[in-house]
Write an enzyme that holds these catalytic residues in place. Structure first.
Site, mmCIF file in Angstrom:
data_model
loop_
_atom_site.group_PDB
_atom_site.id
_atom_site.type_symbol
_atom_site.label_atom_id
_atom_site.label_comp_id
_atom_site.label_asym_id
_atom_site.label_seq_id
_atom_site.Cartn_x
_atom_site.Cartn_y
_atom_site.Cartn_z
ATOM 1 N N LYS A 117 -29.769 -31.692 -5.823
ATOM 2 C CA LYS A 117 -31.210 -31.730 -5.538
ATOM 3 C C LYS A 117 -31.619 -33.114 -5.059
ATOM 4 C CE LYS A 117 -35.782 -30.848 -6.136
ATOM 5 N NZ LYS A 117 -36.655 -29.846 -5.561
ATOM 6 N N THR B 62 -37.004 -30.980 -11.518
ATOM 7 C CA THR B 62 -36.358 -32.050 -10.758
ATOM 8 C C THR B 62 -36.289 -33.293 -11.639
ATOM 9 O OG1 THR B 62 -37.113 -31.189 -8.646
ATOM 10 C CG2 THR B 62 -36.508 -33.512 -8.703
ATOM 11 N N LYS C 174 -42.144 -39.514 -7.204
ATOM 12 C CA LYS C 174 -41.229 -39.149 -8.286
ATOM 13 C C LYS C 174 -39.836 -38.797 -7.735
ATOM 14 C CE LYS C 174 -40.044 -35.346 -11.180
ATOM 15 N NZ LYS C 174 -40.037 -33.893 -11.030
#
Lengths: 292, 292
Positions: free
Chosen positions: B172, B94, B240
């Site tokens: 994503k 990611t 994050k």
């Protein structure tokens, strides 16, 4: 309950009252619009007076727009006088927990021989039509027991919310917090996708199959990317419901940044004249801010 | 693909690499931690060098923590030199859409004979273990075709995200926007319920059965009201991931108030020293602000 007054024959109340009638409960319809009452009587083959005066009424079910209408019904239009001793007043409208508790006390000031059940619902018009509403019912056990048959006709799931008036409405406001935030989150996600030039149909399909999914995303998502051909619930409903959430959070001094931000987005849509659009069209406020 | 290097043997990468090995694909394990590589080789009965140099490798699958690690792997640890002409570099970590696009160009500056596939996943450790990840794959059709067998081992659903590097990561980030906001919304709703003295078990059950439901509410809700006995994903992961969402929104100049507010809540949890707690414990930040 054998005989109930059903007050409020709007988009929710009409199918709810119809389902009760179909289940064999004697329904005395009531609405400020006398034509709706007559129409209900014609369709169900029930007769009788438009403004009932029945000392045999076991319950008064109320499904109106706001707390002011609940009060008007009870105290100005005299519904509180039409119930037999021990009857239940079942408040099913979406109002604030504080209003629900206050109305309960105002009823007690006039008559001490009635039960008050605070029982808002979730599930919308489709749930009302199908008798599959989620009912969040607060009241003393005897009153909840008296309501059981009626609730089973109206609802697919009945949740005990507590024994204090206001607790049913507090359940509903927590429910509406998530519903409203989830619509805004879906609009935010899809407008970010749109801004990045991603394929929105694939996106909605992917999100619905992943941990990002929500009931609202699956229901409203497709109507955000293609103009909806029907309106199931309008922007102004969430201006009202998230307004209640924010007011309830203020009164209980709770931190609700996402609900407050979502409320303001719905209000912005309404203030631009889009309050009567399907609530999926909240995405238009994001598009406007994104220059799309 | 018959032979792949799998780089990054963490909580996600280890089960993914294991599933590929079990499916009959030759997996050359790689990690900066040489012990993990040896352990993987012992468990799978594969031998060979710790730092591979195989001109027959069809693909390099990368599942690491951030863009810096992806770059380090490729250019400092020399992985880019270990692939045969026409091989695919499959970036599954990611990272931000901008980083993914940049890395793709940096690869091309060194070797023009490789494909880059931007294919992050959703589904967490459970999805990695069960081979049921959602894979959002961007790349040219020939490269996606070459990856199909590998993706089918790893994922339950594979969605084409576009043909440009960065588009998989953009998919994503939209996914993570909803996941993060839904966790924060669940915490906000349940802490409002708590502040109002409502029964939280009934509340979680009711919300999960109504239009207020989300995948995250059903998964994290129970762990918010009872201390979790296991950690499936920590607060710092969403610091994050929502950080990437906010950065991506900033770069594309998109309006994301709910994602930004949620990001700050996760950061506040982390800054109080709770970054390694299960992400359901974001509710502790709400409780703190609510004086609970």
């Amino acid at each position: 309950m054998k005989t109930v007054i059903f007050a409020g024959l709007g988009s929710m109340g009409w199918p709810m009252a119809s389902n009760l009638h179909d289940a064999g409960i004697k329904v005395v319809p009531y609405d400020v619009d006398a034509e709706k009452v007559q129409e209900f009587q014609r369709r169900t083959g029930t007769g009788g007076e438009v403004n009932p005066s029945l000392p045999t009424v076991d319950g008064l079910l109320i499904m109106v727009v706001n707390a002011q209408q609940v009060r008007s019904l009870l105290f100005e239009q005299g519904m509180i006088e039409k119930l037999k001793p021990g009857a239940c007043i079942v408040q099913m409208s979406t109002i604030s927990p504080a209003d629900s508790a206050k109305i309960s006390h105002e009823i007690r000031d006039v008559r001490v021989d009635l039960h008050f059940v605070d029982a808002p619902v979730s599930g919308g018009v489709v749930g009302a039509q199908q008798g599959s509403l989620t009912i969040m019912a607060a009241g003393i056990p005897a009153a909840l027991t008296a309501c059981r048959d009626v609730f089973e006709v109206l609802g697919g799931a009945i949740f005990p919310a507590g024994d204090q008036p206001g607790q049913g409405s507090a359940f509903k406001s927590v429910n509406q917090l998530l519903c409203g935030v989830h619509i805004a989150a879906a609009a935010e996600a899809l407008s970010l996708a749109e801004k990045n030039g991603l394929d929105l149909e694939t996106m909605v399909e992917m999100l619905g199959a992943s941990a990002a999914s929500s009931w609202m995303l699956k229901d409203r998502g497709p109507r955000m990317i293609l103009p909806p051909d029907e309106i199931t619930s309008v922007v102004d409903i969430f201006c009202k419901d998230l307004g209640i959430v924010c007011e309830s959070a203020k009164q209980s001094r709770a931190y609700t940044p996402l609900a407050n931000a979502s409320y303001q987005l719905f209000v912005a849509s309404s203030e631009r004249g889009e309050g009567k659009l399907d609530d999926s069209q909240l995405i238009r406020t994001y598009r406007l801010l994104n220059g799309m």
